[in-house]
Design an enzyme around this catalytic site. Structure first.
Site, PDB file in Angstrom:
ATOM      1  N   LYS A 196      24.240 103.235 152.514  1.00 39.19           N
ATOM      2  CA  LYS A 196      24.479 101.783 153.335  1.00 39.19           C
ATOM      3  C   LYS A 196      24.365 101.019 152.506  1.00 39.19           C
ATOM      4  O   LYS A 196      23.672 100.404 151.741  1.00 39.19           O
ATOM      5  CB  LYS A 196      23.064 101.359 154.467  1.00 39.19           C
ATOM      6  CG  LYS A 196      23.045  99.903 155.014  1.00 39.19           C
ATOM      7  CD  LYS A 196      22.292  99.365 155.906  1.00 39.19           C
ATOM      8  CE  LYS A 196      22.330  98.311 156.764  1.00 39.19           C
ATOM      9  NZ  LYS A 196      20.862  97.972 157.830  1.00 39.19           N
ATOM     10  N   LYS A 256      27.467 103.343 156.872  1.00 38.22           N
ATOM     11  CA  LYS A 256      27.607 102.840 156.940  1.00 38.22           C
ATOM     12  C   LYS A 256      28.336 101.370 156.235  1.00 38.22           C
ATOM     13  O   LYS A 256      27.820 101.046 154.775  1.00 38.22           O
ATOM     14  CB  LYS A 256      25.930 102.210 157.570  1.00 38.22           C
ATOM     15  CG  LYS A 256      26.491 100.466 158.176  1.00 38.22           C
ATOM     16  CD  LYS A 256      24.972 100.628 158.619  1.00 38.22           C
ATOM     17  CE  LYS A 256      24.868  98.474 158.951  1.00 38.22           C
ATOM     18  NZ  LYS A 256      23.389  98.872 159.102  1.00 38.22           N
TER      19      LYS A 256
END
Ligand code: PBG
Length: 333
Positions: A196, A256
């Site tokens: 992330k 992400k």
């Protein structure tokens, strides 16, 4: 011309193209992110046209609509009232909190729908960080993990199928796995936000939850999440994160944002045999919505092409706010 290979032969007709097509999209690839709040009304989200803050009641209608379109998984995000936000985000493990209530209700009404959760303190933190911020302005790792474990167990008790730690604290996947197992939730999976990145693409989401880092006057608050989310300049580090998450017991690995990180999806696909998920985040959604509202792009074609690119890069699953639209477009063709 005397050509042996003419790749255009396999592009000549729609049925030949269909035969040799390498990747396809299915509604069951999608995980549909939904926002819930305590209010009495369904509220539109400014930078995310088509996305709403649902009440628990109205959420049920939206989830059944998704089910009827073939979507088999949703992820829930809470917009928490300011007066419930604290430095330690303790509301995140309130059994009667917004998310546990929403999960219980959803599991009563539509038990087959897979429910994924988000584990992090930011929606519950008055400082707007995923972890506890010390008086010196440091986001504390190990202290935060205790709260994340409690949050995960409360979500599992409410009926969650997949726990999604999005906080990027070190060691959280292993700690959550252990906490779930100790409480008898060995059947509950972990979909880890493995890679992330500290990304500007989360802007509209933070507006939706009112969860951006903020000064409360009392102590220094880091303005961004760069001491825990990954540096967008780093690729190899994603592999380290993936190896750690696998060792710690993650069931699914996530990358992400998605679109600016297709190379990372591809690298994790080659590194791991676990299912890989891509998160097509709020900023990616906002850009498509804004340009199509202007008539500058063809929304349906752009969305389907983008979602397909995640599959081609190596993702098995896609978290996307376009899930319902995409599922209904897929059923047209
Ligand atoms: C919270 C969280 C964020 C997103 C998912 N979980 C925001 C953040 O880390 O600041 C972003 C999702 C999106 O932008 O669509 N930990």
């Amino acid at each position: 011309m005397d050509l042996t290979y003419r790749p255009r032969r396999l592009r000549r007709t729609p049925s030949i193209r269909e035969m040799v097509r390498e990747y396809s999209l299915n509604p069951s690839d999608f995980i549909y992110p939904l926002f819930v709040h305590e209010g009495n009304d369904v509220e539109p989200i400014g930078a995310m046209p088509g996305a709403y803050r649902w009440t628990i009641d109205r959420l049920m209608g939206e989830v059944s609509r998704a089910w009827d379109l073939g979507i088999r998984s949703v992820v829930l995000f809470p917009k928490i009232d300011d007066e419930l936000k604290t430095e330690d985000g303790a509301e995140c493990f309130n059994e009667d909190g917004l998310i546990p209530r929403a999960i219980r209700r959803l599991k009563e009404e539509l038990p087959e729908m897979t429910v994924m959760t988000d584990v992090a303190l930011d929606p519950y933190s008055c400082d707007g960080h995923d972890g506890i911020v010390s008086s010196e302005g440091i986001v504390l790792n190990d202290e935060t993990i205790l709260n994340l474990c409690r949050q995960a167990v409360v979500q599992a008790e409410a009926g969650a199928d997949l726990i999604g730690p999005s906080d990027m604290m070190d060691g959280r996947v292993g700690a959550i796995r252990e906490a779930l197992d100790e409480e008898g939730f060995e059947h509950v999976g972990i979909i880890s936000y493995t890679a992330k990145y500290a990304s500007a693409y989360y802007g509209p989401f933070r507006e939706a939850l009112d969860s951006a880092p903020r000064e409360d006057g009392g102590k220094p608050i880091p303005k961004n999440k760069s001491t825990y989310q990954m540096d967008p300049a780093n690729g190899r580090e994603a592999i380290t994160e993936a190896q750690l998450d696998e060792q710690e017991g993650a069931d699914i690995l996530m990358v992400k944002p998605g679109l600016a990180y297709l190379d990372i999806i591809h690298r994790l696909r080659n590194e791991s045999e676990l299912p890989i998920a891509a998160y097509n985040v709020s900023g990616e959604y906002a850009m498509v919505k804004a340009a199509s509202a202007k008539g500058w792009i063809d929304e349906k074609a752009i969305v389907l092409e983008t979602l397909l690119s995640f599959k081609r890069a190596g993702a098995d699953l896609i978290l996307t706010y376009h899930a319902c639209d995409a599922a209904s477009w897929l059923s047209e063709s």
